[in-house]
Motif scaffolding. Structure first.
Motif, mmCIF file in Angstrom:
data_model
loop_
_atom_site.group_PDB
_atom_site.id
_atom_site.type_symbol
_atom_site.label_atom_id
_atom_site.label_comp_id
_atom_site.label_asym_id
_atom_site.label_seq_id
_atom_site.Cartn_x
_atom_site.Cartn_y
_atom_site.Cartn_z
ATOM 1 N N ASP A 1 1.173 4.173 -2.981
ATOM 2 C CA ASP A 1 1.034 5.602 -2.693
ATOM 3 C C ASP A 1 2.237 6.415 -3.166
ATOM 4 O O ASP A 1 2.141 7.627 -3.328
ATOM 5 N N SER B 1 0.834 -1.215 0.000
ATOM 6 C CA SER B 1 0.000 0.000 0.000
ATOM 7 C C SER B 1 0.864 1.258 0.000
ATOM 8 O O SER B 1 0.533 2.249 -0.652
ATOM 9 N N ARG B 2 2.003 1.207 0.707
ATOM 10 C CA ARG B 2 2.904 2.368 0.716
ATOM 11 C C ARG B 2 3.571 2.545 -0.648
ATOM 12 O O ARG B 2 3.759 3.665 -1.115
#
Length: 139
Positions: A28, A24-25
């Protein structure tokens, strides 16, 4: 009692969905991630940190630290990022009470994030913006 059942099921799911992961990082910060060599990308995807990483690389692999410590040594100033053990802990409780002519009994299952005494899982030491040490604490 049935009104609370959906809340008891949905609340833990919402808490788990809010947890950050390397994937998820990376999603992003895709542009920053793509500029790293393949070997570094592989380590970040696996949630690993290595000597020579920048703070940006560590943030992608581990996320935000729980605490930051600044320490002064003979060799210079270090910044230490401390990561606490993450994850939910389940507990079960049962109680019995009596009051005069009446008595009651109850039980329940609860979920917590570990209480007030966190256990460290890792320390990452930076000097001049680069990782110089990685300490992984094994249970």
């Amino acid at each position: 009692m049935r009104v609370f059942t959906p809340v008891l099921v949905l609340l833990p799911l919402a808490l788990l969905a809010a947890c950050s992961s390397p994937e998820s990082r990376i999603a992003d910060h895709r542009l920053a991630f793509e500029k790293y060599p393949a070997a570094v990308q592989e380590k970040i995807r696996a949630g690993r940190v290595d000597v020579g990483f920048t703070s940006e690389m560590v943030l992608l692999a581990f996320g935000e630290p729980d605490r930051k410590i600044v320490r002064q040594t003979a060799a210079g100033q270090d910044e230490v990022w401390v990561y606490d053990q993450r994850g939910s802990h389940f507990s079960f409780g049962f109680g019995l009470a009596s009051g005069g002519r009446h008595s009651s009994m109850g039980g329940g299952v609860g979920m917590s994030t570990g209480g007030y005494d966190p256990e460290e899982s890792a320390r990452v030491v930076f000097r001049a913006g680069l990782v110089t040490e990685v300490e992984l604490i094994r249970p």
